[in-house]
Scaffold this motif. Structure first.
Motif, short mmCIF file in Angstrom:
data_model
loop_
_atom_site.label_atom_id
_atom_site.label_comp_id
_atom_site.label_asym_id
_atom_site.label_seq_id
_atom_site.Cartn_x
_atom_site.Cartn_y
_atom_site.Cartn_z
N LEU A 1 -52.47 -21.36 -60.70
CA LEU A 1 -52.24 -22.61 -59.99
C LEU A 1 -50.91 -23.16 -60.49
O LEU A 1 -50.64 -23.12 -61.69
CB LEU A 1 -53.35 -23.62 -60.26
N GLU A 2 -50.11 -23.67 -59.57
CA GLU A 2 -48.80 -24.18 -59.95
C GLU A 2 -48.44 -25.38 -59.08
O GLU A 2 -48.55 -25.34 -57.86
CB GLU A 2 -47.73 -23.09 -59.77
N PHE A 3 -48.03 -26.45 -59.76
CA PHE A 3 -47.49 -27.61 -59.06
C PHE A 3 -45.99 -27.43 -58.96
O PHE A 3 -45.35 -26.89 -59.87
CB PHE A 3 -47.78 -28.91 -59.84
N SER A 4 -45.42 -27.90 -57.88
CA SER A 4 -43.96 -27.90 -57.74
C SER A 4 -43.55 -29.24 -57.15
O SER A 4 -44.30 -29.85 -56.40
CB SER A 4 -43.50 -26.73 -56.86
N MET A 5 -42.35 -29.68 -57.50
CA MET A 5 -41.85 -30.94 -57.01
C MET A 5 -40.46 -30.71 -56.43
O MET A 5 -39.65 -29.97 -56.98
CB MET A 5 -41.80 -31.98 -58.14
N TYR A 6 -40.20 -31.37 -55.31
CA TYR A 6 -38.95 -31.18 -54.58
C TYR A 6 -38.21 -32.50 -54.44
O TYR A 6 -38.81 -33.57 -54.45
CB TYR A 6 -39.24 -30.60 -53.18
N LYS A 7 -36.90 -32.39 -54.25
CA LYS A 7 -36.06 -33.57 -54.07
C LYS A 7 -36.17 -34.13 -52.66
O LYS A 7 -35.74 -35.23 -52.38
CB LYS A 7 -34.60 -33.23 -54.36
N GLY A 8 -36.73 -33.37 -51.75
CA GLY A 8 -36.97 -33.79 -50.38
C GLY A 8 -38.22 -33.08 -49.88
O GLY A 8 -38.97 -32.49 -50.65
N VAL A 9 -38.43 -33.10 -48.57
CA VAL A 9 -39.57 -32.40 -48.00
C VAL A 9 -39.12 -31.00 -47.59
O VAL A 9 -38.24 -30.86 -46.76
CB VAL A 9 -40.13 -33.16 -46.78
N ARG B 1 -35.71 -27.81 -56.26
CA ARG B 1 -36.84 -28.21 -57.09
C ARG B 1 -36.35 -29.12 -58.20
O ARG B 1 -35.20 -29.03 -58.63
CB ARG B 1 -37.52 -27.00 -57.70
N THR B 2 -37.24 -29.95 -58.67
CA THR B 2 -36.93 -30.83 -59.78
C THR B 2 -38.18 -31.01 -60.63
O THR B 2 -39.30 -30.80 -60.16
CB THR B 2 -36.40 -32.20 -59.30
N THR B 3 -37.99 -31.39 -61.87
CA THR B 3 -39.11 -31.74 -62.74
C THR B 3 -39.01 -33.19 -63.17
O THR B 3 -39.86 -33.68 -63.90
CB THR B 3 -39.15 -30.83 -63.99
N ASP B 4 -37.98 -33.89 -62.70
CA ASP B 4 -37.77 -35.30 -63.02
C ASP B 4 -38.58 -36.17 -62.06
O ASP B 4 -38.32 -36.16 -60.85
CB ASP B 4 -36.28 -35.63 -62.91
N PRO B 5 -39.54 -36.93 -62.56
CA PRO B 5 -40.36 -37.77 -61.67
C PRO B 5 -39.54 -38.79 -60.87
O PRO B 5 -39.97 -39.21 -59.80
CB PRO B 5 -41.32 -38.49 -62.63
N LEU B 6 -38.37 -39.18 -61.36
CA LEU B 6 -37.55 -40.15 -60.64
C LEU B 6 -36.85 -39.53 -59.43
O LEU B 6 -36.52 -40.23 -58.49
CB LEU B 6 -36.51 -40.77 -61.58
N LEU B 7 -36.63 -38.21 -59.45
CA LEU B 7 -35.94 -37.53 -58.35
C LEU B 7 -36.90 -36.91 -57.34
O LEU B 7 -36.49 -36.56 -56.24
CB LEU B 7 -35.02 -36.44 -58.90
N GLY B 8 -38.15 -36.75 -57.71
CA GLY B 8 -39.11 -36.06 -56.85
C GLY B 8 -39.52 -36.89 -55.64
O GLY B 8 -39.79 -38.08 -55.74
N LYS B 9 -39.52 -36.25 -54.48
CA LYS B 9 -39.92 -36.89 -53.23
C LYS B 9 -41.20 -36.28 -52.65
O LYS B 9 -41.91 -36.92 -51.90
CB LYS B 9 -38.82 -36.79 -52.17
N SER B 10 -41.47 -35.04 -52.96
CA SER B 10 -42.67 -34.38 -52.46
C SER B 10 -43.21 -33.43 -53.52
O SER B 10 -42.47 -32.91 -54.34
CB SER B 10 -42.41 -33.64 -51.15
N ILE B 11 -44.53 -33.24 -53.47
CA ILE B 11 -45.21 -32.37 -54.44
C ILE B 11 -45.91 -31.26 -53.67
O ILE B 11 -46.54 -31.51 -52.65
CB ILE B 11 -46.23 -33.16 -55.26
N GLY B 12 -45.76 -30.05 -54.16
CA GLY B 12 -46.47 -28.91 -53.60
C GLY B 12 -47.41 -28.33 -54.64
O GLY B 12 -47.20 -28.48 -55.84
N VAL B 13 -48.45 -27.72 -54.16
CA VAL B 13 -49.37 -27.04 -55.07
C VAL B 13 -49.76 -25.72 -54.43
O VAL B 13 -50.01 -25.65 -53.23
CB VAL B 13 -50.61 -27.91 -55.40
N SER B 14 -49.75 -24.67 -55.20
CA SER B 14 -50.19 -23.37 -54.71
C SER B 14 -51.14 -22.77 -55.74
O SER B 14 -50.95 -22.94 -56.94
CB SER B 14 -49.02 -22.43 -54.45
N GLY C 1 -35.65 -23.48 -44.60
CA GLY C 1 -34.71 -24.16 -45.51
C GLY C 1 -35.48 -24.62 -46.72
O GLY C 1 -36.69 -24.67 -46.73
N SER C 2 -34.77 -24.95 -47.75
CA SER C 2 -35.48 -25.41 -48.93
C SER C 2 -34.67 -26.51 -49.59
O SER C 2 -33.45 -26.57 -49.46
CB SER C 2 -35.72 -24.26 -49.91
N PHE C 3 -35.36 -27.38 -50.26
CA PHE C 3 -34.73 -28.41 -51.05
C PHE C 3 -34.84 -27.99 -52.50
O PHE C 3 -35.72 -27.24 -52.88
CB PHE C 3 -35.43 -29.76 -50.84
#
Length: 161
Positions: free
Chosen positions: A127-135, A144-157, A140-142
């Motif tokens: 299981l892995e969480f991922s966070m992106y700067k956009g949707v 990835r970030t690990t900074d909570p201040l920059l994250g706009k969307s969260i993915g989980v797989s 296309g892809s945005f």
């Protein structure tokens, strides 16, 4: 002239006898083969039915876990911390909500302040969480970030077995 029928060595009524031993053996062999094929089909059908039942229950558990996570994340206020196996949100001012995956127990656990920890998903191989700067969009892809201040969307797989 009268012709007499001779027996030519046969016993009377020999032509109306039952099956010979060879015919019985061949019929039994063919019957056994047909029966073995039927048993094989039955056993494989039962196994496929059980597997399908397991897939349905895994799919249901995954769907319920994703629905609960989506509902909780939308209700939360801020993302406090982020890691690939753990996310923490501030929920109601002083309350926090944590989703954490433990690979040793293969469980995703939901922890909320004032509540008992609950296993949301079990039997996960990864299981892995991922966070992106956009949707992220298809094709296309945005970044990835690990900074909570920059994250706009969260993915989980995840992958369960």
């Amino acid at each position: 002239m009268k012709l007499l029928e001779t027996n030519s060595g046969k016993r009377p009524g020999w032509d109306i006898c039952g099956m010979t031993l060879i015919e019985v053996m061949i019929a039994a062999g063919i019957g056994s083969i047909v029966l073995m094929i039927m048993v094989t089909v039955f056993v494989s059908s039962n196994r496929a039915f059980a597997d399908m039942g397991n897939y349905v229950s895994m799919n249901r558990a995954s769907r319920l876990a994703l629905e609960q996570m989506t509902r909780d994340i939308r209700r939360s206020r801020n993302l406090v911390s982020f890691a690939t196996n753990r996310i923490e949100f501030s929920y109601d001012g002083t309350n926090s909500l944590i989703y954490a995956y433990d690979p040793s127990t293969r469980q995703l656990v939901r922890s909320q302040t004032g509540e008992e920890d609950a296993c949301v998903l079990s039997g996960c191989d990864r299981l892995e969480f991922s966070m992106y700067k956009g949707v992220p969009m298809t094709g296309g892809s945005f970044g990835r970030t690990t900074d909570p201040l920059l994250g706009k969307s969260i993915g989980v797989s995840w992958q369960c077995s």
